[in-house]
Design a protein around this motif. Sequence first.
Motif, PDB file in Angstrom:
ATOM      1  N   TYR A   1       0.834  -1.209   0.000  1.00 22.19           N
ATOM      2  CA  TYR A   1       0.000   0.000   0.000  1.00 22.19           C
ATOM      3  C   TYR A   1       0.861   1.249   0.000  1.00 22.19           C
ATOM      4  O   TYR A   1       1.820   1.373   0.771  1.00 22.19           O
ATOM      5  CB  TYR A   1      -0.914   0.017   1.219  1.00 22.19           C
ATOM      6  N   THR A   2       0.502   2.184  -0.870  1.00 21.77           N
ATOM      7  CA  THR A   2       1.177   3.483  -0.947  1.00 21.77           C
ATOM      8  C   THR A   2       0.201   4.552  -0.484  1.00 21.77           C
ATOM      9  O   THR A   2      -0.850   4.753  -1.109  1.00 21.77           O
ATOM     10  CB  THR A   2       1.630   3.786  -2.387  1.00 21.77           C
ATOM     11  N   ASP A   3       0.517   5.234   0.615  1.00 16.95           N
ATOM     12  CA  ASP A   3      -0.435   6.215   1.148  1.00 16.95           C
ATOM     13  C   ASP A   3      -0.340   7.530   0.396  1.00 16.95           C
ATOM     14  O   ASP A   3       0.435   7.670  -0.563  1.00 16.95           O
ATOM     15  CB  ASP A   3      -0.226   6.403   2.656  1.00 16.95           C
ATOM     16  N   ALA A   4      -1.144   8.509   0.833  1.00 16.20           N
ATOM     17  CA  ALA A   4      -1.230   9.787   0.129  1.00 16.20           C
ATOM     18  C   ALA A   4       0.095  10.545   0.126  1.00 16.20           C
ATOM     19  O   ALA A   4       0.336  11.392  -0.735  1.00 16.20           O
ATOM     20  CB  ALA A   4      -2.324  10.646   0.756  1.00 16.20           C
ATOM     21  N   ARG A   5       0.976  10.253   1.084  1.00 12.20           N
ATOM     22  CA  ARG A   5       2.275  10.930   1.156  1.00 12.20           C
ATOM     23  C   ARG A   5       3.358  10.185   0.377  1.00 12.20           C
ATOM     24  O   ARG A   5       4.506  10.603   0.353  1.00 12.20           O
ATOM     25  CB  ARG A   5       2.704  11.074   2.618  1.00 12.20           C
ATOM     26  N   GLY A   6       2.985   9.045  -0.216  1.00  7.83           N
ATOM     27  CA  GLY A   6       3.951   8.279  -0.989  1.00  7.83           C
ATOM     28  C   GLY A   6       4.686   7.215  -0.205  1.00  7.83           C
ATOM     29  O   GLY A   6       5.552   6.523  -0.749  1.00  7.83           O
ATOM     30  N   ALA A   7       4.362   7.062   1.086  1.00  4.95           N
ATOM     31  CA  ALA A   7       5.018   6.051   1.909  1.00  4.95           C
ATOM     32  C   ALA A   7       4.476   4.667   1.567  1.00  4.95           C
ATOM     33  O   ALA A   7       3.263   4.469   1.467  1.00  4.95           O
ATOM     34  CB  ALA A   7       4.802   6.358   3.386  1.00  4.95           C
ATOM     35  N   VAL A   8       5.377   3.698   1.409  1.00  8.83           N
ATOM     36  CA  VAL A   8       5.001   2.341   1.025  1.00  8.83           C
ATOM     37  C   VAL A   8       5.090   1.416   2.232  1.00  8.83           C
ATOM     38  O   VAL A   8       6.046   1.473   3.009  1.00  8.83           O
ATOM     39  CB  VAL A   8       5.922   1.810  -0.096  1.00  8.83           C
ATOM     40  N   SER A   9       4.073   0.571   2.400  1.00  7.52           N
ATOM     41  CA  SER A   9       4.078  -0.403   3.496  1.00  7.52           C
ATOM     42  C   SER A   9       3.470  -1.716   3.001  1.00  7.52           C
ATOM     43  O   SER A   9       2.691  -1.733   2.052  1.00  7.52           O
ATOM     44  CB  SER A   9       3.279   0.120   4.696  1.00  7.52           C
ATOM     45  N   TYR A  10       3.857  -2.801   3.654  1.00 13.30           N
ATOM     46  CA  TYR A  10       3.318  -4.126   3.351  1.00 13.30           C
ATOM     47  C   TYR A  10       2.414  -4.541   4.505  1.00 13.30           C
ATOM     48  O   TYR A  10       2.837  -4.511   5.662  1.00 13.30           O
ATOM     49  CB  TYR A  10       4.442  -5.127   3.141  1.00 13.30           C
ATOM     50  N   ARG A  11       1.180  -4.906   4.197  1.00 12.86           N
ATOM     51  CA  ARG A  11       0.203  -5.170   5.252  1.00 12.86           C
ATOM     52  C   ARG A  11      -0.610  -6.426   4.961  1.00 12.86           C
ATOM     53  O   ARG A  11      -0.766  -6.826   3.808  1.00 12.86           O
ATOM     54  CB  ARG A  11      -0.769  -3.990   5.394  1.00 12.86           C
ATOM     55  N   THR A  12      -1.129  -6.989   6.030  1.00  6.91           N
ATOM     56  CA  THR A  12      -2.139  -8.031   5.926  1.00  6.91           C
ATOM     57  C   THR A  12      -3.449  -7.430   6.396  1.00  6.91           C
ATOM     58  O   THR A  12      -3.515  -6.849   7.488  1.00  6.91           O
ATOM     59  CB  THR A  12      -1.790  -9.248   6.791  1.00  6.91           C
ATOM     60  N   ILE A  13      -4.480  -7.519   5.562  1.00  6.90           N
ATOM     61  CA  ILE A  13      -5.769  -6.949   5.916  1.00  6.90           C
ATOM     62  C   ILE A  13      -6.837  -8.035   5.905  1.00  6.90           C
ATOM     63  O   ILE A  13      -6.700  -9.052   5.228  1.00  6.90           O
ATOM     64  CB  ILE A  13      -6.180  -5.807   4.961  1.00  6.90           C
ATOM     65  N   GLU A  14      -7.894  -7.793   6.679  1.00  5.85           N
ATOM     66  CA  GLU A  14      -9.057  -8.673   6.683  1.00  5.85           C
ATOM     67  C   GLU A  14     -10.217  -7.877   6.082  1.00  5.85           C
ATOM     68  O   GLU A  14     -10.835  -7.054   6.754  1.00  5.85           O
ATOM     69  CB  GLU A  14      -9.371  -9.119   8.114  1.00  5.85           C
ATOM     70  N   PRO A  15     -10.508  -8.064   4.784  1.00  4.04           N
ATOM     71  CA  PRO A  15     -11.481  -7.220   4.085  1.00  4.04           C
ATOM     72  C   PRO A  15     -12.931  -7.509   4.497  1.00  4.04           C
ATOM     73  O   PRO A  15     -13.343  -8.662   4.558  1.00  4.04           O
ATOM     74  CB  PRO A  15     -11.247  -7.558   2.610  1.00  4.04           C
ATOM     75  N   TYR A  16     -13.677  -6.444   4.752  1.00  4.04           N
ATOM     76  CA  TYR A  16     -15.073  -6.563   5.162  1.00  4.04           C
ATOM     77  C   TYR A  16     -16.038  -6.094   4.074  1.00  4.04           C
ATOM     78  O   TYR A  16     -17.022  -6.754   3.787  1.00  4.04           O
ATOM     79  CB  TYR A  16     -15.319  -5.716   6.419  1.00  4.04           C
ATOM     80  N   THR A  17     -15.756  -4.923   3.475  1.00  3.47           N
ATOM     81  CA  THR A  17     -16.731  -4.303   2.580  1.00  3.47           C
ATOM     82  C   THR A  17     -16.019  -3.515   1.486  1.00  3.47           C
ATOM     83  O   THR A  17     -15.027  -2.837   1.755  1.00  3.47           O
ATOM     84  CB  THR A  17     -17.642  -3.323   3.351  1.00  3.47           C
ATOM     85  N   LEU A  18     -16.536  -3.608   0.253  1.00  6.12           N
ATOM     86  CA  LEU A  18     -16.096  -2.724  -0.816  1.00  6.12           C
ATOM     87  C   LEU A  18     -16.933  -1.449  -0.761  1.00  6.12           C
ATOM     88  O   LEU A  18     -18.151  -1.502  -0.594  1.00  6.12           O
ATOM     89  CB  LEU A  18     -16.258  -3.398  -2.173  1.00  6.12           C
ATOM     90  N   VAL A  19     -16.277  -0.312  -0.914  1.00  8.42           N
ATOM     91  CA  VAL A  19     -16.953   0.984  -0.794  1.00  8.42           C
ATOM     92  C   VAL A  19     -16.663   1.815  -2.038  1.00  8.42           C
ATOM     93  O   VAL A  19     -15.506   1.936  -2.452  1.00  8.42           O
ATOM     94  CB  VAL A  19     -16.459   1.750   0.458  1.00  8.42           C
ATOM     95  N   PHE A  20     -17.727   2.356  -2.643  1.00  4.51           N
ATOM     96  CA  PHE A  20     -17.561   3.319  -3.729  1.00  4.51           C
ATOM     97  C   PHE A  20     -18.055   4.659  -3.217  1.00  4.51           C
ATOM     98  O   PHE A  20     -19.247   4.843  -2.970  1.00  4.51           O
ATOM     99  CB  PHE A  20     -18.352   2.900  -4.969  1.00  4.51           C
TER     100      PHE A  20
END
Length: 308
Positions: free
Chosen positions: A155-174
């Motif tokens: 994941y690359t956040d709004a500031r450009g910082a990159v991180s590797y994460r494990t997520i547990e997805p619940y909902t897709l949001v538009f």
Amino acid sequence: MSQSTVFSILMILLDKRKVSRDYLAERFSVSKRTVSRYIGDLIDAGVPIVSTSGHHGGYSLADDYIVDKSVLTEAESLRIKDALNKTAFSYDDKVNLALIEKLNAVDRVREQDNYIIKQSDLYIDCDDCQAADIKPKIKILCEAIEQTRATDIKYTDARGAVSYRTIEPYTLVFKAGAWYVYAMCKLRGDFRLFKLTRISDLRKTSKRFVKYESKLVEKLELEFYNEIYIDLEFEFFPAVLESVVDWLGMQAVTERGTKLVAHAEVPMNDALIKRLLSYGSSIKILQPTDIKEALRDEAKRMTELYKD
């Protein structure tokens, strides 16, 4: 047992999703008991067929069951069906009809894959420039949500910082014109909204998770509704009327003499400046002053950029 008939029954189920035993018996000129035996063979082979009794009963497939549709291209399928239709009168059997039904079933599965989300009461798609990046991610995340499986992301956040994460997805949001996944972030130990365009290296894992109360609405309120709103007013040309109405609604548009004017409260953020710039010279900001200055400064920077 006729393997061809069994396969044809499967293709009909894929095409029609639900059929009666009487229909299948008449279609293949066999007894109802034989139809039941063929259905049993499909179930034994791992095909998820549901049988319902009663006046409106019959056989149906699980909603998520599909077959590989990559054997033929769409053009090849159309060519074959055209040839089958033209030569059907030359044969006394029903082979041509059976083949056309099989191809129709495959084409229906292919057609469904053209959309991000499509149901009888819901249709969501995005334009071509987004689709190539967004659609594969949505497909993986939908599977992970349904199967409650953790997902590894870069994941690359709004500031450009990159991180590797494990997520547990619940909902897709538009929301606000962008796709997000609402998920428990194992790195932060809390629920987060992750923008799909900032996700890369997306991979569903084999690790299952237990869903808890997610408080999605509260999170959305924090992310989107605690914004600073401004009173925006601008003149615009009729050429962009449809776009302005799509954005602000017809109630925001009035006529002042020979001019069209839009007036509404909108959130003050980077997306607003980008949207206003997209109209180019088709609009003129009347208020607030700081928005006029922001657009003027950006126009100057663009002019300097293209001087040479």
